[in-house]
Write an enzyme that holds these catalytic residues in place. Structure first.
Site, PDB file in Angstrom:
ATOM      1  N   ALA A   1       6.217  -0.218  18.874  1.00  0.00           N
ATOM      2  CA  ALA A   1       7.329  -1.197  18.370  1.00  0.00           C
ATOM      3  C   ALA A   1       8.776  -0.606  18.594  1.00  0.00           C
ATOM      4  O   ALA A   1       9.684  -0.745  18.120  1.00  0.00           O
ATOM      5  CB  ALA A   1       7.072  -1.191  16.802  1.00  0.00           C
TER       6      ALA A   1
ATOM      7  N   GLY B   1      -1.220   1.425  10.413  1.00  0.00           N
ATOM      8  CA  GLY B   1      -0.620   1.887  11.781  1.00  0.00           C
ATOM      9  C   GLY B   1      -0.771   1.101  13.069  1.00  0.00           C
ATOM     10  O   GLY B   1      -1.210   1.488  13.823  1.00  0.00           O
TER      11      GLY B   1
ATOM     12  N   ASP C   1       0.864  -1.353   0.197  1.00  0.00           N
ATOM     13  CA  ASP C   1      -0.050   0.067  -0.088  1.00  0.00           C
ATOM     14  C   ASP C   1       1.003   1.212   0.013  1.00  0.00           C
ATOM     15  O   ASP C   1       1.756   1.417   0.749  1.00  0.00           O
ATOM     16  CB  ASP C   1      -1.017   0.236   1.208  1.00  0.00           C
ATOM     17  CG  ASP C   1      -1.679   1.187   1.394  1.00  0.00           C
ATOM     18  OD1 ASP C   1      -2.642   1.475   0.596  1.00  0.00           O
ATOM     19  OD2 ASP C   1      -1.371   2.188   2.054  1.00  0.00           O
TER      20      ASP C   1
ATOM     21  N   LYS D   1      -3.556   5.691  -3.323  1.00  0.00           N
ATOM     22  CA  LYS D   1      -4.458   6.746  -2.762  1.00  0.00           C
ATOM     23  C   LYS D   1      -4.907   7.984  -3.663  1.00  0.00           C
ATOM     24  O   LYS D   1      -3.830   8.087  -4.454  1.00  0.00           O
ATOM     25  CB  LYS D   1      -4.379   7.024  -1.398  1.00  0.00           C
ATOM     26  CG  LYS D   1      -4.113   5.910  -0.539  1.00  0.00           C
ATOM     27  CD  LYS D   1      -3.645   6.357   0.856  1.00  0.00           C
ATOM     28  CE  LYS D   1      -3.516   5.257   1.860  1.00  0.00           C
ATOM     29  NZ  LYS D   1      -2.203   4.490   1.297  1.00  0.00           N
TER      30      LYS D   1
ATOM     31  N   TYR E   1       2.775  10.523   0.376  1.00  0.00           N
ATOM     32  CA  TYR E   1       4.061  10.080   1.245  1.00  0.00           C
ATOM     33  C   TYR E   1       5.324  10.527   0.466  1.00  0.00           C
ATOM     34  O   TYR E   1       5.808   9.992  -0.354  1.00  0.00           O
ATOM     35  CB  TYR E   1       3.887   8.538   1.228  1.00  0.00           C
ATOM     36  CG  TYR E   1       2.655   7.608   1.918  1.00  0.00           C
ATOM     37  CD1 TYR E   1       2.041   8.433   2.714  1.00  0.00           C
ATOM     38  CD2 TYR E   1       2.417   6.478   1.562  1.00  0.00           C
ATOM     39  CE1 TYR E   1       0.695   7.821   3.343  1.00  0.00           C
ATOM     40  CE2 TYR E   1       1.520   5.790   2.440  1.00  0.00           C
ATOM     41  CZ  TYR E   1       0.583   6.632   2.936  1.00  0.00           C
ATOM     42  OH  TYR E   1      -0.532   6.111   3.663  1.00  0.00           O
TER      43      TYR E   1
END
Length: 336
Positions: free
Chosen positions: A242, A234, A46, A77, A51
């Site tokens: 993490a 997310g 994805d 997107k 981004y």
């Protein structure tokens, strides 16, 4: 077609970090991370123009364009059109200011009209170096980016992007479409419409160990009633689950740090990793079709794969429930 029928497995790869989210990473490291995901058997990727202003798409495409196109599922997107000219002022990204300050300097138009949607898809195909997309998400038509103006952005998308993507799906150009957002309200509003009908949604940061109560109240029951699946984005809540320091794309506040500490203590007691708890919790909801953690280092991909397959004892989930660390309404593995 449901997302569960389309997606090739429970674990996908989210590429927001490849857009230099939070830090600049070398091209070689980005490529090695995508190759590591491929080598680990991940076949769902994805991405988004947003981004890094096209950077993540280009980096992902450099690797995926060398792979057999029928061997993987790809989603991107719409909502941001990347221009050739460069930004000279600070970007206005609502609550997400500075998120991709290390990405490409190109200007972005935030627009969800029909014309912009078609242009965005064409530009994404070019950056990715592929001939088709499988899933397209309508990106960020929510309050976190637009404040009180989000409803006008939603209406722009409803009369623009929604209709274009419905047509492309009906024509067989794409397999599915939906919303990719960090808030539940736009999805709830979409599911209340008579038409057009989404096939699923990508919900980022709203169905994690740290934040899931709101999604459980109305969104997920409605989605199940309508047979609309969820991709969980997310799952590590921007990294704080993490080993990172970010929550909701900002420095984690003290109350979140404290809750993470309690979760880690419980995980340590049962001899499991916090990543395993996070991923397996997000996937335990019946609406969840896949989870897509992001990464910028090849080693992280192996960790994610191991976490997905790690054996988590039923006693951990029972203790998690008993400690009040999850909502009483949240489905848990083993029926805990």
């Amino acid at each position: 077609m449901s997302l569960k029928e389309i997606l090739p497995g429970k674990l996908g790869f989210g590429t927001a970090p490849l857009g230099n989210m939070f830090r600049a990473i070398p091209d070689e490291e980005a490529a090695a991370t995508v190759e590591a995901a491929w080598d680990q058997g991940i076949r769902y990727y994805d991405t988004a123009p947003f981004y890094g202003a096209g950077l993540a798409e280009s980096r992902l495409g450099e690797v995926l364009s060398t792979k057999p196109r029928d061997a993987y599922i790809l989603s991107t997107k719409v909502g941001r059109v990347i221009l050739d000219e460069h930004e000279t002022a600070a970007r206005d990204l609502g609550e997400k200011g500075g998120l991709f300050e290390h990405g490409n300097p190109n200007k972005m138009l935030h627009v969800w009209t029909a014309e912009a949607t078609e242009r965005s898809i064409e530009d994404s195909l070019r950056r990715l170096g592929v001939d088709r997309l499988d899933i397209v998400w309508v990106h960020d038509i929510a309050q976190d980016f637009h404040g009180d103006a989000w409803l006008s952005k939603f209406e722009e998308a409803r009369t623009g992007a929604f209709r274009v993507l419905s047509r492309l799906r009906d024509e067989g150009v794409i397999k599915a479409w939906g919303l990719g957002v960090n808030r539940t309200e736009p999805i709830e509003l979409t599911l209340a419409l008579d038409e057009p009908r989404p096939d699923g949604f990508l919900l980022a940061g709203r169905y994690t160990l740290l934040d899931h109560e709101h999604a459980l109240q109305r969104l997920l029951p409605t989605a199940q009633e309508q047979n609309v699946d969820m991709v969980v984005g997310g799952p590590y809540s921007s990294g704080v689950l993490a080993g990172g320091t970010h929550f909701e794309y900002q420095q984690a506040p003290p109350e979140i740090i404290e809750k993470v500490s309690r979760l880690k203590t419980l995980a340590h007691k049962h001899g499991i990793s916090i990543k395993a708890a996070a991923l397996q919790f997000s996937l335990a909801h019946p609406a969840a079709a896949a989870v897509i953690p992001g990464a910028t280092r090849p080693s992280r991909i192996a960790e994610d794969t191991a976490a997905l397959n790690e054996t988590v004892p039923a006693a951990f989930w029972a203790d998690l429930r008993a400690a009040g660390l999850v909502s009483p309404a949240a489905p848990l593995p083993h029926g805990a």
